[in-house]
Design an enzyme around this catalytic site. Structure first.
Site, short mmCIF file in Angstrom:
data_model
loop_
_atom_site.label_atom_id
_atom_site.label_comp_id
_atom_site.label_asym_id
_atom_site.label_seq_id
_atom_site.Cartn_x
_atom_site.Cartn_y
_atom_site.Cartn_z
N GLU A 1 0.81 -1.23 0.00
CA GLU A 1 0.00 0.00 0.00
C GLU A 1 0.84 1.28 0.00
O GLU A 1 0.80 2.07 0.96
CB GLU A 1 -0.94 0.00 1.21
N GLU B 1 -5.56 -8.46 0.27
CA GLU B 1 -6.22 -8.15 1.55
C GLU B 1 -7.67 -7.82 1.30
O GLU B 1 -8.01 -7.12 0.33
CB GLU B 1 -5.59 -6.92 2.23
O1 IFM Z 1 -4.08 -3.57 9.10
C1 IFM Z 1 -4.02 -2.98 7.85
C2 IFM Z 1 -2.86 -3.55 7.06
O2 IFM Z 1 -1.65 -3.42 7.72
C3 IFM Z 1 -2.75 -2.85 5.72
N1 IFM Z 1 -4.01 -2.84 5.04
C4 IFM Z 1 -5.20 -2.44 5.77
C5 IFM Z 1 -5.29 -3.21 7.07
C6 IFM Z 1 -6.55 -2.79 7.84
O3 IFM Z 1 -6.54 -1.44 8.10
#
Ligand code: IFM
Length: 465
Positions: free
Chosen positions: A202, A381
């Site tokens: 990210e 994710e």
């Molecule tokens: O916990 C985070 C992760 O580290 C990165 N993506 C979003 C998740 C939830 O906020």
């Protein structure tokens, strides 16, 4: 009079053309979930069914990185940075319990696990590498493989060693080379055992939260630095891509791109519409364009701009997509951020993060990626914070139904990683947000599968039929 009418008509026409031009055609997308339930599953035998974590959030004892410093510090008003001054501390003690945790993955039928290696444990001081940390990650990879679980390794997930942070981290133009030296060590050790690599997690979240919103270290509020950091993160990605491919030509390398859907709170307000469009373009589309064409342009008129042209194009084998929600954003010149979020969803559609549960957004995010590339996509994710566990089952089912629809519509999705395997340290929110398939009791370190997580098991079972 006629002239005035002409001007008004002209302006009106411009306004309408502007709306048509900048409005996302899919903003109204709505699925009939009963119908999606009737669609046969298309995930395929090789589909990766996984969960994701990151080192700082679960391992424990990450005392040599910028987050440890941040958690220990106070802000300008002498308030703790994290509510109740929580620190990641022992976290889930995964460093010592990884074997047990791998059994937890196995027992629920996962065949993939995305996790990150902690740079500050491996390169403890600049150029000084700890062989025990490298051996630890190698053992973890071996244990995963021995249990039939495909490892996907993330090389940078928000944390920096203190020595790197102190000299400006990714603000520095030599950061890709410094990061590259760490990658060489990791790949030399794990390259023959790991097929899937996520270089950077990210990039836009790291840059915005650390350099604009002040929620991540170094807690700055300078949009020009956001542009610079993003630029160097993308250069670092390319550097990492080249190093990994040099050592292991068959490796599959991507980055984990966070795609939030940004919609205007009012679809008739041209300023809202253009604001949402610009945010989308700068934080979603532009990174994809860089991966494909090697060209990056960051531009918020009057705020910040930057650009980057790389000689390396097509610097990825897959796109890792992190998708959570949609935000309604509008211009707000009175506030510090100049952009303000509006919550439109009713409480029953909000997670504990106050994020809207919006499964259609996953389809829109996948379509956005598809506009740039037909290479494989892994949903690296997707998940929700839901302490009461009342929304998890439906969230999982609906998002996977949407994913199945996307695959049926020809989008090349090869895997899904639920965030997260277990409750963990949720950065600026500390331990208050619980995303885990497994509930964690942080005093005893006991893990317990949540009832709502059974929906994932059920979808995996059906997906494999
Ligand atoms: O916990 C985070 C992760 O580290 C990165 N993506 C979003 C998740 C939830 O906020």
């Amino acid at each position: 009079m006629m002239v005035a009418i002409g001007i008004v008509m002209g302006l009106l026409a411009l306004y309408v053309v502007g709306l048509l031009w900048f409005t996302d055609r899919d903003a109204d997308l709505q699925f009939d979930f009963a119908e999606l339930r009737r669609t046969s599953f298309r995930f395929g035998k090789d589909f990766l069914w996984g969960s994701a974590t990151s080192a700082h959030q679960i391992e424990g004892n990450c005392f040599n990185n910028n987050w440890f410093q941040f958690e220990s510090a106070m802000d300008e008003q002498n308030r703790p940075r994290i509510p109740n001054h929580q620190k990641a501390g022992a976290a889930c003690d995964h460093w010592n319990r990884y074997e047990e945790d791998i059994q937890l993955m196995r027992s629920i039928g996962l065949n993939a696990y995305r996790f990150s290696v902690e740079w500050s444990k491996v390169e403890v001081e600049e150029g000084v590498f700890d062989d025990r940390a490298l051996a630890h990650y190698e053992q973890e990879v071996d244990e995963l493989r021995a249990n039939g679980i495909e490892p996907m390794v993330t090389l940078h997930h928000f944390t920096n060693p203190i020595w790197f942070e102190n000299r400006g981290a990714f603000l520095q133009d030599n950061s890709p080379a410094v990061f590259g030296r760490f990658i060489e060590k990791i790949v030399a050790r794990l390259g023959h055992k790991v097929r899937f690599w996520c270089t950077i997690n990210e990039p836009s979240v790291y840059a915005i939260n650390g350099y604009f919103r002040g929620e991540f270290p170094p807690a700055l509020k300078d949009p020009k630095k956001v542009a610079r950091v993003l630029r160097n993160l993308l250069r670092s990605h390319t550097e990492a891509y080249s190093i990994i491919k040099k050592f292991v030509p068959g490796a599959q390398v991507g980055l984990a791109l966070s795609v939030f859907i940004f919609d205007p709170p009012s679809r008739w307000n041209l300023i809202d519409v253009v604001t949402a469009h610009l945010i989308n373009k700068n934080f979603n589309g532009s990174i994809l364009r860089y991966l494909v064409e090697g060209k990056y342009e960051f531009s918020f008129p009057g705020v910040a701009s930057d650009s980057l042209e790389s000689t390396v194009r097509d610097s990825f084998d897959f796109v890792g997509l992190n998708y959570y929600t949609r935000f309604y954003e509008r211009l707000d010149l009175s506030g510090d951020d100049k952009i303000a979020g509006v919550i439109k969803a009713p409480p029953e559609k909000l997670t504990d993060m106050n994020w809207e549960i919006y499964p259609e957004g996953l389809y829109r995010a996948l379509k956005l990626v598809r506009e740039y590339t037909s290479k494989p996509i892994y949903v690296t994710e997707n998940g929700l914070a839901d302490d009461s566990d009342t929304k998890r089952a439906k969230f999982i089912e609906d998002h996977l139904l949407v994913l199945n629809k996307a695959i049926a519509d020809g989008i090349n999705v090869k895997g899904y990683f639920y965030w997260s395997l277990m409750d963990n340290f949720e950065w600026a929110y500390g331990y208050s947000k619980r995303f885990g398939l497994y509930h964690v009791d942080f005093t005893t370190q006991e893990r317990a599968l949540r009832k709502g997580s059974e929906a994932y098991l059920e979808m995996i079972r059906k997906g494999r039929e």
